[in-house]
Write an enzyme that holds these catalytic residues in place. Sequence first.
Site, PDB file in Angstrom:
ATOM      1  CD  GLN A 189       5.734  -1.328   4.311  1.00  0.00           C
ATOM      2  OE1 GLN A 189       5.277  -0.426   4.971  1.00  0.00           O
ATOM      3  NE2 GLN A 189       6.741  -1.146   3.486  1.00  0.00           N
TER       4      GLN A 189
ATOM      5  CG  ASN B  11       1.103  -9.087  -0.456  1.00  0.00           C
ATOM      6  OD1 ASN B  11       1.243 -10.108   0.224  1.00  0.00           O
ATOM      7  ND2 ASN B  11       2.052  -8.183  -0.563  1.00  0.00           N
TER       8      ASN B  11
ATOM      9  CD  GLU C 196       5.011   2.875   0.123  1.00  0.00           C
ATOM     10  OE1 GLU C 196       4.589   1.972   0.848  1.00  0.00           O
ATOM     11  OE2 GLU C 196       4.412   3.948  -0.044  1.00  0.00           O
TER      12      GLU C 196
ATOM     13  CG  ASP D   1       4.284  -1.503   0.445  1.00  0.00           C
ATOM     14  OD1 ASP D   1       3.628  -1.913  -0.521  1.00  0.00           O
ATOM     15  OD2 ASP D   1       5.522  -1.513   0.477  1.00  0.00           O
TER      16      ASP D   1
ATOM     17  N   GLY E 214      -5.068  22.104   4.210  1.00  0.00           N
ATOM     18  CA  GLY E 214      -6.388  22.675   4.491  1.00  0.00           C
ATOM     19  C   GLY E 214      -6.425  24.137   4.082  1.00  0.00           C
ATOM     20  N   GLY E 215      -7.399  24.857   4.593  1.00  0.00           N
ATOM     21  CA  GLY E 215      -7.555  26.249   4.194  1.00  0.00           C
ATOM     22  C   GLY E 215      -6.693  27.215   5.005  1.00  0.00           C
TER      23      GLY E 215
END
Length: 480
Positions: A71, A150, A193, A222, A301-302
């Site tokens: 992949q 790969n 993965e 992947d 996030g905040g």
Amino acid sequence: MAKKAKRQKPKSRTAARKSSRKMGKLAAKKSTKKSAKQSNGNGLPKPSSKPYGQNGKALTGVRILDFTHVQSGPTCTQLLAWFGADVIKVERPGVGDITRGQLVDVKGADSLYFTMLNHNKRSITIDSKNPQGMRVLEALIKKCDVLVENFAPGALDRMGLTWQRINKINPRIIVASIKGFGPGPYEDCKVYENVAQCAGGSASTTGFRDGPPLVTGAQIGDSGTGLHLALGIVSALYQRTRSGRGQKVDVAMQDGVLNLCRVKLRDQQRLKAGPLTEYSQYGEGVAFGDATPRAGNDSGGGQPGWILKCKGAPEDPNAYIYFITQAPVWGPICDLIGEPTWKTDPEYATPRARLPKLKAIFARIESWTLTKTKFEVMEACNAVDIPVGPILSMKEIAAEPSLRKSRTVVEVDHPTRGKYLSVGNPIKLSDSISEVRRSPLLGEHTDEILTDVLGFAAKDVAEIKNSGALSAPKKEEKAA
Ligand code: COA
């Protein structure tokens, strides 16, 4: 003996004037040319006047020797193919990319695993361990701009294709590799993965605090690494326009995952300054340890966020919505859920006051979302700019008309498996429009690559074929 230099006759005044006028004209011509060039920006060609989409593709003219499998690598080369590169996938004779035969849903046809990762490519079968196979590979290396692979660590070297050798054959070629780990104690390990998700910091920060680490459905190890590699390749191609030479591009899956988890390394360092107030465990009074904890469905996030049930849950496993109590829209949230007094009540009016009660606040919001479908919640919230995310199932995504229209979800026809859905190119270029072509059958383009790309004569093709370099070993050879 050197001839005596002829004494130059002095030019007549008129001739001199003529010639200076000529020079002046030439200089003027030159300078207009130069300024025209400059006005086009750093020597770039003049902007094309062709309609958008008729200028070839972004990577037209780039040829990729695609030695990838499974992949991560195929994700990268598929993207390059969508942008117009000629991607030549080299596969082992008889077997091909292992994913052709994995998770098979239509007997005798290439799996969706393979077909959805190898669009727009050509396939040639070559046994790299056969000397005639190596002859073909070397010819391909000469003709290609990029080699992408790969394999497990060391496999390319064991084939005899070290960077030094490849670079000697074609100093302009870019060699791009994905490995599980970068240099260090784990550099020789094979990686898939979920190994990368765990080693890159994703699993330790995913899931609920009181449960085990979790891997995510998004293939950040992947496909995420493939995306990183594609950016490395186009950057190296761009640098080559100045340097004239190739280079190595390496991306480790652990590094790719960590890059996508950088906010969690941010949080690791913030721990020194005190508890992470946006994590719901803070509001619940649960102490923090010395490592970034799992945050459940807290927003990264905040702004506090959580997944809430909608009408139909929990029987419908996807009747949920992600709800963010963003400070600037706190007022509209209170109005929608029927708690208008919370807008001014000091116990609720500020983000700081709300932090310790987030669980109760989300429970109240959920009592409202439960009265509506996730789409109704979305409609009501978006009308007043409250960001929410409906939990869409793959079934819903597959049927979503806007995704079909944008060609992010495409229907592809395949000669042995028939029609199937795929994800098209998610990156939209206005002058390099992607069409999604079906994946190649195993070795479908072997002959045309040998003759049209590599220019082998018929007798060479016969010699290569007779050596067995392009075909699967016969059964008795296999057994022996
Ligand atoms: N002709 C002849 N031999 C070939 C060949 C060809 N066309 N293509 C591959 N091979 C050989 C390789 O040379 C290698 O032989 P060797 O071990 O004798 O040197 C062999 O096939 C196996 O290759 P390998 O890459 O080790 O495959 P694998 O199935 O054992 O491992 C991975 C698969 C994915 C674990 C491994 O390739 C890997 O770790 N890759 C890097 C990380 C990665 O991309 N992982 C994610 C994949 S989605």
